[in-house]
Design a protein around this motif. Structure first.
Motif, PDB file in Angstrom:
ATOM      1  N   VAL A  85      12.765   5.327 -17.550  1.00  0.00           N
ATOM      2  CA  VAL A  85      12.347   5.433 -16.142  1.00  0.00           C
ATOM      3  C   VAL A  85      13.275   4.563 -15.301  1.00  0.00           C
ATOM      4  CG1 VAL A  85       9.908   5.891 -16.620  1.00  0.00           C
ATOM      5  CG2 VAL A  85      10.690   3.522 -16.368  1.00  0.00           C
ATOM      6  N   LYS A  86      13.284   4.827 -13.993  1.00  0.00           N
ATOM      7  CA  LYS A  86      14.051   3.985 -13.083  1.00  0.00           C
ATOM      8  C   LYS A  86      13.091   3.098 -12.315  1.00  0.00           C
ATOM      9  CE  LYS A  86      16.476   6.932 -10.826  1.00  0.00           C
ATOM     10  NZ  LYS A  86      17.343   7.561  -9.811  1.00  0.00           N
ATOM     11  N   VAL A  87      13.333   1.802 -12.389  1.00  0.00           N
ATOM     12  CA  VAL A  87      12.475   0.836 -11.699  1.00  0.00           C
ATOM     13  C   VAL A  87      13.317   0.205 -10.600  1.00  0.00           C
ATOM     14  CG1 VAL A  87      11.136  -1.274 -11.943  1.00  0.00           C
ATOM     15  CG2 VAL A  87      11.145   0.423 -13.790  1.00  0.00           C
ATOM     16  N   ASP A  88      12.996   0.549  -9.355  1.00  0.00           N
ATOM     17  CA  ASP A  88      13.832   0.121  -8.222  1.00  0.00           C
ATOM     18  C   ASP A  88      15.307   0.402  -8.523  1.00  0.00           C
ATOM     19  OD1 ASP A  88      11.815  -0.561  -6.540  1.00  0.00           O
ATOM     20  OD2 ASP A  88      12.059  -2.733  -6.720  1.00  0.00           O
ATOM     21  N   GLY A  89      15.589   1.563  -9.150  1.00  0.00           N
ATOM     22  CA  GLY A  89      16.960   1.985  -9.366  1.00  0.00           C
ATOM     23  C   GLY A  89      17.543   1.597 -10.719  1.00  0.00           C
ATOM     24  N   GLU A  90      16.926   0.611 -11.408  1.00  0.00           N
ATOM     25  CA  GLU A  90      17.439   0.190 -12.720  1.00  0.00           C
ATOM     26  C   GLU A  90      16.763   0.998 -13.827  1.00  0.00           C
ATOM     27  OE1 GLU A  90      16.183  -3.720 -13.827  1.00  0.00           O
ATOM     28  OE2 GLU A  90      17.152  -3.604 -15.802  1.00  0.00           O
ATOM     29  N   LYS A 112      -0.134   3.464 -15.630  1.00  0.00           N
ATOM     30  CA  LYS A 112      -0.064   2.103 -16.179  1.00  0.00           C
ATOM     31  C   LYS A 112       1.341   1.541 -16.039  1.00  0.00           C
ATOM     32  CE  LYS A 112      -3.843   2.323 -19.599  1.00  0.00           C
ATOM     33  NZ  LYS A 112      -4.153   2.235 -21.046  1.00  0.00           N
ATOM     34  N   VAL A 113       2.358   2.399 -16.246  1.00  0.00           N
ATOM     35  CA  VAL A 113       3.744   1.952 -16.080  1.00  0.00           C
ATOM     36  C   VAL A 113       3.970   1.523 -14.620  1.00  0.00           C
ATOM     37  CG1 VAL A 113       6.167   2.638 -16.195  1.00  0.00           C
ATOM     38  CG2 VAL A 113       4.548   3.442 -17.948  1.00  0.00           C
ATOM     39  N   GLU A 114       3.501   2.367 -13.699  1.00  0.00           N
ATOM     40  CA  GLU A 114       3.658   2.030 -12.280  1.00  0.00           C
ATOM     41  C   GLU A 114       2.926   0.744 -11.939  1.00  0.00           C
ATOM     42  OE1 GLU A 114       2.550   5.425  -9.940  1.00  0.00           O
ATOM     43  OE2 GLU A 114       4.333   6.560 -10.529  1.00  0.00           O
ATOM     44  N   ALA A 115       1.692   0.603 -12.470  1.00  0.00           N
ATOM     45  CA  ALA A 115       0.909  -0.599 -12.171  1.00  0.00           C
ATOM     46  C   ALA A 115       1.629  -1.839 -12.687  1.00  0.00           C
ATOM     47  CB  ALA A 115      -0.480  -0.490 -12.799  1.00  0.00           C
ATOM     48  N   HIS A 116       2.264  -1.722 -13.859  1.00  0.00           N
ATOM     49  CA  HIS A 116       2.972  -2.885 -14.431  1.00  0.00           C
ATOM     50  C   HIS A 116       4.135  -3.322 -13.549  1.00  0.00           C
ATOM     51  CE1 HIS A 116       4.838  -5.639 -17.210  1.00  0.00           C
ATOM     52  NE2 HIS A 116       5.969  -4.955 -17.136  1.00  0.00           N
ATOM     53  N   PHE A 117       4.894  -2.333 -13.058  1.00  0.00           N
ATOM     54  CA  PHE A 117       6.099  -2.687 -12.311  1.00  0.00           C
ATOM     55  C   PHE A 117       5.854  -2.869 -10.811  1.00  0.00           C
ATOM     56  CE2 PHE A 117       8.135  -0.743 -16.116  1.00  0.00           C
ATOM     57  CZ  PHE A 117       8.931  -1.812 -16.482  1.00  0.00           C
ATOM     58  N   ALA A 118       4.657  -2.498 -10.326  1.00  0.00           N
ATOM     59  CA  ALA A 118       4.377  -2.606  -8.885  1.00  0.00           C
ATOM     60  C   ALA A 118       4.645  -4.019  -8.402  1.00  0.00           C
ATOM     61  CB  ALA A 118       2.925  -2.219  -8.611  1.00  0.00           C
ATOM     62  N   TYR A 166       0.817  -1.220   0.000  1.00  0.00           N
ATOM     63  CA  TYR A 166       0.000   0.000   0.000  1.00  0.00           C
ATOM     64  C   TYR A 166       0.846   1.262   0.000  1.00  0.00           C
ATOM     65  CZ  TYR A 166      -4.989  -0.855   0.056  1.00  0.00           C
ATOM     66  OH  TYR A 166      -6.267  -1.125  -0.309  1.00  0.00           O
ATOM     67  N   GLY A 167       2.112   1.121   0.390  1.00  0.00           N
ATOM     68  CA  GLY A 167       2.998   2.289   0.366  1.00  0.00           C
ATOM     69  C   GLY A 167       2.493   3.407   1.242  1.00  0.00           C
ATOM     70  N   GLN A 168       2.658   4.628   0.752  1.00  0.00           N
ATOM     71  CA  GLN A 168       2.333   5.801   1.564  1.00  0.00           C
ATOM     72  C   GLN A 168       0.834   6.005   1.729  1.00  0.00           C
ATOM     73  OE1 GLN A 168       4.821   9.043  -0.298  1.00  0.00           O
ATOM     74  NE2 GLN A 168       5.412   9.169   1.839  1.00  0.00           N
ATOM     75  N   ALA A 178      -7.879  -4.500 -12.066  1.00  0.00           N
ATOM     76  CA  ALA A 178      -8.115  -4.907 -10.692  1.00  0.00           C
ATOM     77  C   ALA A 178      -7.305  -4.100  -9.690  1.00  0.00           C
ATOM     78  CB  ALA A 178      -7.807  -6.387 -10.549  1.00  0.00           C
ATOM     79  N   GLY A 179      -6.368  -3.271 -10.151  1.00  0.00           N
ATOM     80  CA  GLY A 179      -5.594  -2.443  -9.228  1.00  0.00           C
ATOM     81  C   GLY A 179      -4.861  -3.279  -8.207  1.00  0.00           C
ATOM     82  N   ALA A 180      -4.829  -2.783  -6.972  1.00  0.00           N
ATOM     83  CA  ALA A 180      -4.061  -3.439  -5.917  1.00  0.00           C
ATOM     84  C   ALA A 180      -4.753  -4.668  -5.341  1.00  0.00           C
ATOM     85  CB  ALA A 180      -3.764  -2.442  -4.803  1.00  0.00           C
ATOM     86  N   MET A 181      -5.902  -5.046  -5.869  1.00  0.00           N
ATOM     87  CA  MET A 181      -6.694  -6.111  -5.256  1.00  0.00           C
ATOM     88  C   MET A 181      -6.298  -7.497  -5.741  1.00  0.00           C
ATOM     89  SD  MET A 181      -8.988  -4.821  -3.258  1.00  0.00           S
ATOM     90  CE  MET A 181      -9.442  -3.134  -2.915  1.00  0.00           C
ATOM     91  N   GLY A 182      -5.718  -7.580  -6.907  1.00  0.00           N
ATOM     92  CA  GLY A 182      -5.463  -8.887  -7.484  1.00  0.00           C
ATOM     93  C   GLY A 182      -6.752  -9.463  -8.041  1.00  0.00           C
ATOM     94  N   GLY A 183      -6.700 -10.673  -8.586  1.00  0.00           N
ATOM     95  CA  GLY A 183      -7.920 -11.324  -9.010  1.00  0.00           C
ATOM     96  C   GLY A 183      -8.232 -11.137 -10.474  1.00  0.00           C
ATOM     97  N   SER A 184      -9.407 -11.642 -10.869  1.00  0.00           N
ATOM     98  CA  SER A 184      -9.717 -11.725 -12.286  1.00  0.00           C
ATOM     99  C   SER A 184     -10.799 -10.748 -12.705  1.00  0.00           C
ATOM    100  CB  SER A 184     -10.107 -13.154 -12.623  1.00  0.00           C
ATOM    101  OG  SER A 184     -11.094 -13.609 -11.704  1.00  0.00           O
TER     102      SER A 184
END
Lengths: 566, 566
Positions: free
Chosen positions: B288-293, B309-315, B95-97, B205-211
């Motif tokens: 972009v930097k993803v966890d520093g890479e 969408k980029v953030e959702a992909h790499f979350a 959930y982060g901040q 589905a965002g942060a919920m997971g599922g189908s």
């Protein structure tokens, strides 16, 4: 609004338990968990299951109706609150560890509201500008948060709990007295409708400040409050609120103080026995540290000191017990033989029973030695008289002198005349009739909604389980299918007819559960009427049982519906 | 239950304002504050005043009735929750901040519930042991907490907000599909009764997971969601949920890639203009930097990248923009001239439009130079295809290919087939019919109760103020005393008669307030019927005005009561 659907137990999220939960000490905790009304989520934090939620909603409804009836307006304020208003009144700090504090993502300080005086005061400051806007009473039914040191007793003392809090805003003392009286009457109606046995007791104001204050106490063994009742007059008070009048006596005939050797008298009991005097003739001196300074607390030798009262007196200073190290640092304080006389460095407070002129046997500030004929006001000075003793059964009624009786009780309501404490701190004025600003005077009033559920459980339960009064019960009737297909069919049929007649119905249609288990569960759950489809189902005859009295009678379906709908 | 007392405006805690609040950007925020329904207590934290609380309670009631009607059982779980279950599912960190975290006095970790999947899962784990205990649907109406980065738009996006959340528990996929369908239908009934215009849209589905997951979106300019509607077929979806099919093409005929000098082409626009090609022929590479890479994101030059969408992909990895320092550390990445070809150290994701075989003009990894005939799959590899572009008006409908239209909307409901994500994390099994444990499958369903109030305000307001649909209005009729004693007497008299007839009545009995101001306030407050005691009060004739249509007619007291009670 449509009638609520019949609730089938085959589908109900309320598992009953045969055994008390291991951590449960009080009756309401045991029964509400066993009957499937509540479940613990964390220490002092509870989940309400379907039956519990229904009871809670019924209590809410009764409270809401009676608040609306006195012209109070319902609002809903946040539980997550900014720090600033609580800084303005000093409560951000005063609440100490009891306040849940947190930071948001930007580092701002927030709290979870323990009560809402500040926010209501600011709301009225925003909304009311003229004397014409007052008086007003606002209320909400909302979750409160207090980080109790020892969350215990199930929902009786939770860290998250449901409360009705209301606040009155008036121009003058007469207005405040009227708002207070309105609440007092509304609370009486609420608790009568809830079916609670209660007393209205004088109370201390605690952390709220202000003047007149009464508690609504529900007598129950599980209660955390003790109240004193006078068998002769109408006096009733929380023991914390009872004060003993200071009555100076003439001590001029008392001989001069003198030391007496008292070896082997480490306790008040051994001292009194060795001298042949009652413990009440001795002066007991308790030492405490108040913000680091050692202070003496003097009470008659036969009385216990109520540390809560000591803490309340010195608040917000922190009171601690003295340690070995403290004695080591103060050789003038002889452990076990401290007396207030000749102690110029010792701040000293005393119970009013240690009135000027009274003479005492007390420590002589020398090992193995006491002093007698030590007279208050002559041989030692009392810096402040404070009621610090634990009230005892038989203490004189402050009104008529009769010996008081003591009982345990649950605080279910509290009404306060706050006065202008919060209005002063937050500068709440309205323009008066003379065109000048008038500082508003306030009252604050609370009902513990979730706690009332526990208090009801405590007061009404019997050895078989819960026994809900009609207005708060989770259903009007609990239909039991005591048998197989025939009984189940009749039970479901009569349930639908009862629902159509406007009744709230719980039906035990569980397959594979014996009639005995169903009867036991019905008693445990405590719906007022239990209607059993049993042996005579083929004839369409049911048995109606009154949960409270245990009375039973056989009725046809139509008779049962007519009886229950009446 | 007794009829609610007549609410007099002379005593109502709801000050109307002539001007919009300075910080208000959206219509519902402006109007709900101006009409005295809500007040801001802190950023994203709101107080509901009496009229607002009534509307909120009406929405709650409708939601409750429709949830009860599908056999859902109401419970009430805590808002203050222990950390452990959220650790078990990983959401404490994920959930982060956005998560409000706090500690209790013993240092234990707690959170304020953003949603309650974990706690409901554990509740059912405690309560249900056998397949006979399922299916079950549980719901609550309760405050949720999310520490939004930018709380905005009044109650549309608060940090504390009221939500109905429910959870279904089933043995198999068919059961889940049934529970999902029950919710879908119940939500349709709720939003119809509320009088909301809405669309059911496919959703991520965002942060919920599922189908399977659908959103109920209420079209409104103030909305934060954008949904695409197909004018030809019944396709509707949140633009976040639209994916573009990957269609590889035959690129074997494309000549070999070659560098072309392109001085003074710092942007896609200048590049396309200088080469005389459309922007869609170029490949834009965002770093972009993803966890520093450092990671490259490739999209056609005419499309915008949707960073969400980029953030959702790499979350749950954290995505950041690259800085000067990052470029300084990687001389192989030539700013403004990056291309994916020959970049073995660069992880590269691309939009499906950059399908294998497609040829592009892109950076040549040399200053002032681009390359053409750069073919995906031949000259560079795509590590993953991800939908990252912002959907545009006119993009083809994924179902029928017709150009989509786009509209802003407010998310008022959301239904998810969670599947076994939470049951797996928290090991929720019941004993199946064959005597073996069966892992339970879950759904999660939400209605934004407080947000629905704002959505209704957005959709129904006109230039004079709020216009509430009947079922949610704070009163059925707003009686206005437009004059002095005579009018006030008639207004109060007819108000009592209307109340006796079962209507909820607000009466403007304020002294010293002109009829004009009262009319303006009545329009602003938006009760469906306005009944004016004005010029013809002596004859007992009133004017009834329909707030929505503006239609007026004159009626006697009896006629008015008969009309309104009908």
């Amino acid at each position: 609004m449509a009638n609520a659907p019949v609730q089938r137990m085959s589908n109900l999220m309320a598992k009953t338990l045969r055994d008390d939960p291991a951590d449960a000490e009080v009756l309401s905790h045991k029964l509400l968990v066993r009957a499937g009304y509540v479940r613990r989520t964390a220490a002092g934090i509870w989940s309400w299951l379907p039956l519990g939620k229904k009871v809670l909603a019924n209590v809410e409804r009764i409270v809401r109706e009676e608040m609306d009836a006195i012209g109070a307006q319902e609002v809903l304020l946040p539980a997550l609150l900014p720090r600033e208003p609580y800084d303005a009144t000093g409560r951000w700090d005063e609440y100490g560890q009891e306040l849940f504090r947190l930071k948001d993502r930007k580092g701002g300080d927030y709290l979870l509201g323990p009560t809402h005086e500040e926010i209501f005061t600011l709301l009225v400051k925003d909304q009311a500008s003229s004397y014409k806007d007052l008086p007003v009473i606002l209320y909400q039914i909302q979750h409160k948060y207090r980080d109790e040191a020892r969350p215990r007793a199930g929902i009786l003392r939770g860290r998250e709990f449901l409360m009705k809090d209301s606040y009155s805003f008036d121009l003058d003392d007469e207005g405040l007295a009227r708002s207070y009286a309105l609440h007092r009457e509304a609370y009486q109606r609420v608790f009568e409708r809830l079916g609670l046995d209660y007393r209205i007791c004088a109370a201390t104001a605690g952390a709220m400040g202000g003047s007149r204050s009464e508690e609504f106490l529900a007598p129950a063994g599980a209660g955390e409050d003790t109240f004193a009742d006078c068998p002769n007059c109408d006096f009733a008070a929380n023991t914390e609120a009872i004060s003993y009048e200071l009555r100076p006596v003439d001590g001029s005939a008392v001989p001069a103080a003198e030391d007496i050797p008292t070896p082997d008298t480490p306790t008040i009991e051994t001292l009194a026995a060795s001298l042949g005097v009652p413990a009440s003739a001795t002066l007991k001196n308790l030492l405490v540290k108040v913000d680091g300074e050692i202070v003496g607390v003097g009470v008659p030798g036969d009385r216990e000191v109520d540390l809560d009262k000591v803490e309340a007196h010195f608040a917000p200073a922190v009171v601690e017990m003295v340690t070995e190290a403290d004695f080591a640092a103060r050789p003038d304080l002889v452990r076990g033989y401290v007396g207030p006389q000749g102690q110029e460095k010792l701040r000293y407070v005393a119970d009013p029973r240690v009135a000027p002129g009274t003479a005492w046997i007390t420590g002589a500030n020398k090992p193995d030695t006491h002093a007698r004929n030590v007279v208050a006001g002559r041989d030692f000075e009392v810096d402040a008289y404070v009621d610090v003793v634990v009230v005892q059964e038989g203490d004189p009624c402050p009104r008529c002198g009769t010996g008081l009786t003591l009982d345990r009780a649950i605080e279910i309501g509290h009404i306060f005349q706050l006065g202008r404490k919060y209005a002063d701190a937050l500068k709440l004025d309205v323009l008066g009739q003379q065109g000048k600003p008038v500082r508003v005077t306030m009252g604050s009033y609370g009902i513990g909604v979730s706690r009332a559920v526990a208090a009801l459980a405590e007061q009404t339960a019997d050895d078989k389980g819960l026994v809900w009064p009609k207005e708060v019960a989770p259903a009007d009737v609990h239909v039991v299918a005591a048998g197989k297909a025939l009984q189940t069919e009749l039970a479901l049929d009569v349930s639908e007819k009862l629902r159509a007649a406007g009744l709230r119905v719980l039906v035990d249609d569980r397959a594979g559960v014996s009639p005995g288990v169903k009867f036991t569960d019905a008693e445990l759950i405590g719906v007022p009427h239990i209607l059993v489809a049993g042996r005579r189902s083929a004839e369409g005859v049911l048995e109606l049982k009154d949960r409270r009295t245990g009375e039973r009678e056989e009725l046809t379906v139509d008779e049962a519906i007519a009886r229950l709908a009446a």
